[in-house]
Design a protein around this motif. Structure first.
Motif, PDB file in Angstrom:
ATOM      1  N   ASP A 184       0.837  -1.215   0.000  1.00 29.59           N
ATOM      2  CA  ASP A 184       0.000   0.000   0.000  1.00 29.59           C
ATOM      3  C   ASP A 184       0.869   1.261   0.000  1.00 29.59           C
ATOM      4  N   GLN A 187       2.770   1.600  -3.322  1.00 28.60           N
ATOM      5  CA  GLN A 187       1.878   2.023  -4.409  1.00 28.60           C
ATOM      6  C   GLN A 187       1.503   3.501  -4.275  1.00 28.60           C
ATOM      7  N   TYR A 188       1.335   3.957  -3.023  1.00 31.15           N
ATOM      8  CA  TYR A 188       0.984   5.369  -2.834  1.00 31.15           C
ATOM      9  C   TYR A 188       2.072   6.269  -3.426  1.00 31.15           C
ATOM     10  N   GLY A 191       2.841   4.357  -7.511  1.00 29.65           N
ATOM     11  CA  GLY A 191       1.716   3.966  -8.370  1.00 29.65           C
ATOM     12  C   GLY A 191       1.780   2.504  -8.795  1.00 29.65           C
ATOM     13  N   LYS A 192       2.870   1.791  -8.380  1.00 27.49           N
ATOM     14  CA  LYS A 192       3.055   0.400  -8.823  1.00 27.49           C
ATOM     15  C   LYS A 192       2.857  -0.566  -7.664  1.00 27.49           C
ATOM     16  N   ARG A 193       2.515  -1.806  -8.030  1.00 25.53           N
ATOM     17  CA  ARG A 193       2.322  -2.834  -7.014  1.00 25.53           C
ATOM     18  C   ARG A 193       2.629  -4.192  -7.629  1.00 25.53           C
ATOM     19  N   ARG A 205       1.461  -1.144 -12.966  1.00 23.35           N
ATOM     20  CA  ARG A 205       1.107   0.230 -12.574  1.00 23.35           C
ATOM     21  C   ARG A 205      -0.402   0.281 -12.357  1.00 23.35           C
ATOM     22  N   LEU A 206      -0.819   0.620 -11.128  1.00 24.62           N
ATOM     23  CA  LEU A 206      -2.251   0.601 -10.799  1.00 24.62           C
ATOM     24  C   LEU A 206      -2.814   1.989 -10.543  1.00 24.62           C
ATOM     25  N   SER A 207      -1.921   2.976 -10.313  1.00 25.68           N
ATOM     26  CA  SER A 207      -2.433   4.333 -10.048  1.00 25.68           C
ATOM     27  C   SER A 207      -1.337   5.332 -10.410  1.00 25.68           C
ATOM     28  N   GLU A 208      -1.662   6.607 -10.293  1.00 21.51           N
ATOM     29  CA  GLU A 208      -0.671   7.642 -10.608  1.00 21.51           C
ATOM     30  C   GLU A 208       0.351   7.730  -9.468  1.00 21.51           C
ATOM     31  N   ASN A 210       2.939   9.539  -6.781  1.00 20.80           N
ATOM     32  CA  ASN A 210       2.874  10.788  -6.033  1.00 20.80           C
ATOM     33  C   ASN A 210       4.092  11.624  -6.427  1.00 20.80           C
TER      34      ASN A 210
END
Length: 709
Positions: A184, A187-188, A191-193, A205-208, A210
């Protein structure tokens, strides 16, 4: 009536002090006891405690479980691990018949332990004890409640009881949930997990990302992973510390502190960092000034006035801690909620005697499994039983070689010190103790520290029984860590975790907090296989006795090298127990300056000297200065220059084209000739390194390696 044992009722039972009447009811209606005595029958036997037989259970799969209760006093047999074999003997009474296992309550007044003891028949196998510790009204006891619910549903069989008390299942579950929390935070920022695709982990890549945090870490994802690992390692350490009652006396302090905080949205920089750097790493007299320097909330100083100064380096601020790091409150809320559901046991579990909870060894398991690229580096987690076997066998071989005591007596002594010591002749005990006090042990690929930790425990057990009644367990541990144990690893994250485990092993036995030793120069980062830099041998910085023997005389130049190395040795020794921050910084600088003078005394090419000055000689992944950092091992008073035991689970991977530079360095070193021929696997180089470079005369090498050898 069994149906009335809801989770809330179980929690209340586990949080309360032990009550024999309630326990009888529980045995009758929850465990369906086959027989319960009208009144407890006193055990007359080999233990000094008040032990009672309560009855027995016939399980659904036809095992017979004895039910016992002990009132124990401080320092009593049941509290000490050494008493397990004797304890089991006292279950044997012709009036009660034979038992396959026992369910035993040990009540010490404030807390009580519920133990499932199995393998109690015969001498061939060691009895095993799995324990829950109950009686704290501020703990949630999630694991035992879930496990006892499982028992209620599945029925009271021997197998189900073993599952209910299993430590392994807990380890796996805790690790999986820990990895989710870690992922978590990663990823914050990035953006990757890593997600599981079939049986493999793949990064997606699951999100943008930071942008601010990525920039603060120079877009270096390895730095980010190391940073999050260290942050979570520090928080985990504090959960062990609160278990000791050292976090304001509250066993659930970390979660309560978060719940009551005004800074949930900036928790790392506003609360955790002041706690890490301003309290745990700062003497009480200096805390106020530091809080003013960093503009931290001064009201926290009063709240934290009883939290000890720990020293040691775990909570030292380094450059990765400098960037502002802000995470949404939810991330820490989930993390502390997760931790609060587990029992943190401060003592490293023994394979035969385990408390059901998260023990410090779990940090090792987390480390070995969290490195996303660990398997590629050939790093593997070694099961506890194998670590113990290798540690015991190495110690037996060492003592057989270095004492004049019969081999069978040495073996018996190491495998069971309490029993074996009776057969050691009195006049041989001083020699045995001296051999234990002087052994030099190294793991050149220490990973999370499993093997040196294993040897720490074996040496401790052996030294305790030779020390009579008056000894300080924590002091013996500190002396073993200072004088007997050394470790190196190429991974900085591994070194952090290994040091963490050694600090925890000291904390376990301390009644009151005292500053921890500095392990910066005991467990170190470096490339164990190489002691050279761009073809220049760095092992000759020190002046060695062997050299003197060959030449018959010492030049002034050698005298100077000798003086400088003595200075380094003296500074390293002072640094180990220094607990003044400013003095530590000064010592580190002096150590670095003296080694630079050694380099200059070697008259190396100025361009090489300039390049070496840009490398942190105490912490890099290019080489390791064995003869400089561990000169006490290679210049021993007993003339056995080198380590007595080199032990571990070295990496296994095949060298590829990408390693071509390193291979050239290794191929030019004649000591590695035996490793070449056929495919070049890393473990072969570690064997060559141990045998040719690290071991003393008659030293012991004990490695796990592939059978392709």
């Amino acid at each position: 009536m069994a149906a009335t044992y809801t989770p809330d009722i179980l929690r209340k039972l586990f949080q309360s002090s032990f009550n024999l009447t309630q326990w009888y009811t529980f045995l009758q209606y929850f465990f369906n006891a086959t027989e319960l005595k009208e009144g407890p029958e006193k055990i007359i036997g080999s233990t000094s405690d008040n032990g009672y037989y309560l009855g027995n259970i016939d399980t659904t799969d036809s095992y017979r479980i004895g039910l016992f209760h002990y009132n124990i006093t401080k320092g009593s047999v049941a509290n000490r691990r050494v008493g397990l074999r004797n304890l089991v003997k006292s279950f044997i009474n012709p009036a009660w018949g034979e038992f396959d296992a026992a369910l035993v309550v040990f009540d010490s007044g404030d807390h009580w332990r519920l133990s499932f003891i199995c393998d109690i028949k015969g001498e061939a196998t060691s009895p095993k004890r799995y324990t829950y510790v109950f009686g704290s009204d501020d703990l949630l006891y999630r694991t035992p409640i879930e496990r006892f619910n499982f028992l209620k549903k599945k029925g009271i069989s021997f197998e189900n009881l073993k599952t209910a008390f299993s430590v392994e299942a807990l380890s796996d579950e805790f690790f999986d949930r820990y990895r989710e929390q870690y992922a978590d935070f990663i990823q914050y920022i990035t953006g990757k997990r890593f997600v599981k695709v079939g049986s493999k982990w793949e990064e997606k890549r699951l999100s943008e990302p930071n942008a601010a945090l990525m920039g603060a870490f120079d877009y270096n994802e390895k730095k980010i992973r190391d940073y999050v690992k260290k942050m979570m390692g520090r928080i985990t350490f504090l959960h062990f510390l609160q278990r000791k009652g050292w976090m304001c006396g509250d066993l659930n302090y970390m979660q309560n502190m978060f719940e009551n905080s005004l800074y949930k949205n900036d928790y790392l920089d506003s609360v955790l960092e002041p706690l890490f750097f301003g309290i745990l790493n700062t003497k009480p007299a200096e805390r106020e000034a530091l809080f003013a320097d960093y503009d931290w909330d001064k009201s926290l100083l009063n709240e934290w006035k009883d939290i000890p100064y720990l020293n040691g380096g775990l909570f030292e601020r380094d450059k990765e801690d400098e960037p502002e790091s802000r995470f949404p409150a939810d991330y820490f809320k989930r993390l502390f909620q997760f931790f609060s559901e587990y029992n943190f046991t401060i003592d490293e579990n023994d394979p035969n005697d385990a408390e059901v909870g998260v023990d410090p060894e779990m940090l090792g398991k987390i480390f070995e499994n969290l490195l996303e690229d660990n398997k590629d580096k050939g790093a593997f987690y070694t099961p506890k039983e194998i670590v113990r076997y290798m540690c015991q066998e190495s110690l037996i071989a060492y003592l057989e070689t270095n004492t004049s005591i019969a081999k069978d007596k040495i073996r018996q002594f190491v495998l069971s010190p309490e029993e074996g010591v009776k057969d050691i002749p009195e006049n041989k005990k001083p020699k045995l103790l001296s051999a234990l006090e002087n052994v030099k042990i190294c793991d050149p690929a220490i990973g999370s520290g499993a093997f040196p930790m294993g040897l720490l425990n074996e040496l401790l057990h052996c030294r305790e029984v030779l020390s009579g009644d008056h000894y300080d367990r924590a002091e013996i541990k500190k002396s073993i860590i200072q004088n007997n144990i050394y470790g190196v690893d190429i991974e900085k994250g591994a070194v952090d975790i290994a040091r963490l485990r050694f600090w925890l092993s000291i904390v376990v036995d301390e009644e009151t907090p005292s500053p921890l030793p500095n392990l910066d120069y005991k467990i170190m980062q470096g490339n164990s296989l190489i002691e050279s830099f761009i073809g220049v041998d760095l092992s000759k910085l020190t002046y060695e006795k062997e050299y003197k023997k060959d030449k018959g005389e010492i030049s002034l130049f050698d005298d100077e090298k000798n003086r400088l190395q003595k200075t380094v040795s003296h500074l390293l020794s002072s640094y180990y127990s220094c607990n003044d921050h400013n003095r530590k910084v000064k010592l580190q600088q002096e150590i670095s300056d003296t080694i630079n003078k050694q380099l200059e005394a070697q008259a190396y090419d100025p361009t090489i000297l300039a390049r070496l000055k840009d490398i942190n000689l105490a912490e890099n992944n290019k080489f390791f200065l064995w003869h400089t950092w561990f000169s006490d091992v290679f210049n021993r008073d007993d003339d056995k220059n080198g380590f007595d035991i080199v032990i571990g689970n070295p990496p296994y991977f095949l060298y590829q084209e990408s390693h071509v530079g390193e291979i050239a360095d290794l191929r030019s070193d004649k000591d590695y000739t035996i490793a070449f021929g056929g495919k070049l696997n890393a473990y072969k180089l570690f064997i060559a390194n141990a045998v040719k470079k690290l071991l003393s005369t008659n030293g012991i090498n004990c490695f796990i390696f592939q059978n392709s050898f």
